[in-house]
Design an enzyme around this catalytic site. Structure first.
Site, mmCIF file in Angstrom:
data_model
loop_
_atom_site.group_PDB
_atom_site.id
_atom_site.type_symbol
_atom_site.label_atom_id
_atom_site.label_comp_id
_atom_site.label_asym_id
_atom_site.label_seq_id
_atom_site.Cartn_x
_atom_site.Cartn_y
_atom_site.Cartn_z
ATOM 1 N N SER A 139 0.809 -1.290 -0.035
ATOM 2 C CA SER A 139 -0.178 0.083 0.034
ATOM 3 C C SER A 139 0.854 1.261 -0.003
ATOM 4 C CB SER A 139 -1.032 0.084 1.280
ATOM 5 O OG SER A 139 -1.464 1.268 1.532
ATOM 6 N N TYR A 152 -2.135 -0.375 10.442
ATOM 7 C CA TYR A 152 -2.279 -0.824 9.013
ATOM 8 C C TYR A 152 -0.979 -0.600 8.325
ATOM 9 C CZ TYR A 152 -4.038 -0.686 4.229
ATOM 10 O OH TYR A 152 -4.310 -1.078 2.962
#
Ligand code: NAI
Length: 248
Positions: A139, A152
């Site tokens: 990501s 995350y």
């Protein structure tokens, strides 16, 4: 891609489904794996003339992952490529307010899940003695920090660490391992974030140079390219596909 066999995890929706469909359209045989078995999605693709199966698999469960690879090989005879894409997001929370269960859940799926998938995919490629390519889903969160996103982003940094070290282990055996680092992509995950964290998302969107969200197919095409011979010299890279977010 004709007759190549691909596993895509988290394939029920979003980036995973778009990638599974992209590979299928290019002639690959695709195993769509997800914790919610993507049977309807697979049936629709079969009806459209594509060669796909669906598999129920929780990527954080070792038995499920081993069985995912087994089921793929039973159905299609071999494995060539994998996109380890399944991932979860948690609501924005500062580090001192995070609870242990949330930390464990995010790490289990996003980091341990990628390791488990790589483990059984690599074992299969080695058993076959064939070349292959694995793409892991990191990501923009694997490249930078954002307040409220420590677990995350930590999990997505872990994906890059797993990718780089594993890539070095198997490069000489013809197994290429790389990662994609998507920016903000129009998927159910982001729709939830836009609905629940609209102010934070507005702020984030202001920092995207291209000034729009990406379509999931814009990630699928990069994953496809990373698996193809066109990327034959790429080893251990985390490719940012983020509309310019991380180059500022
Ligand atoms: P999504 O939430 O729309 O789809 C994720 C899929 O993964 C769902 O079908 C879900 O059922 C499945 N899944 C969740 N936990 C699982 C588990 N334990 N085992 C197997 N499958 C599981 O998410 P989206 O947006 O398509 O994200 C896909 C990947 O891309 C994730 O790893 C996410 O972190 C990453 N990503 C997404 C971005 C975005 O803007 N949408 C940006 C950067 C990275």
């Amino acid at each position: 891609m004709k007759d190549k066999v691909v596993i895509v995890t988290g394939a029920q929706q979003g980036i995973g489904f778009a990638t599974a469909k992209y590979f299928a359209k290019e002639g690959a045989k695709v195993a769509l794996a997800d914790i919610n078995e993507p049977s309807q999605q697979a049936q629709d693709l079969v009806k459209a003339g594509y060669d796909v199966i669906s598999i129920k698999c929780d990527v954080s469960n070792e038995n499920d992952v081993e069985s995912m690879v087994e089921q793929t090989v039973n159905a299609f005879g071999k494995l060539d490529f994998a996109f380890n894409n399944a991932g979860i997001q948690n609501p924005m929370t500062n580090t001192d307010e995070l609870d242990e269960d949330t930390y464990n859940d995010v790490m289990d799926v996003n980091a341990k899940g990628v390791w488990l998938c790589m483990k059984y995919e690599i074992l299969q490629l080695k058993k076959q003695g064939t070349e292959g390519a694995i793409v892991n889903c990191s990501s923009l969160g694997g490249l930078v920090g954002v307040p409220g996103r420590s677990v995350y982003h930590g999990s997505k940094h872990a994906v890059l660490g797993l990718t780089k070290s594993s890539a070095l282990e198997y490069a000489s055996e013809g197994i290429r391992i790389n990662a994609v680092c998507p920016g903000i992509i129009k998927t159910p995950m982001v729709e939830n974030m836009l609905a629940q964290e609209s102010d934070a998302m507005d702020e984030l969107m202001k920092q995207v140079p291209i000034k729009r969200l990406a379509e999931p197919e814009e990630i699928a095409s990069v994953v496809h390219w990373l698996c193809s011979p066109a990327a034959s010299f790429l080893i251990g890279q985390g490719i940012a596909v983020d509309g310019g977010y991380t180059v500022q």
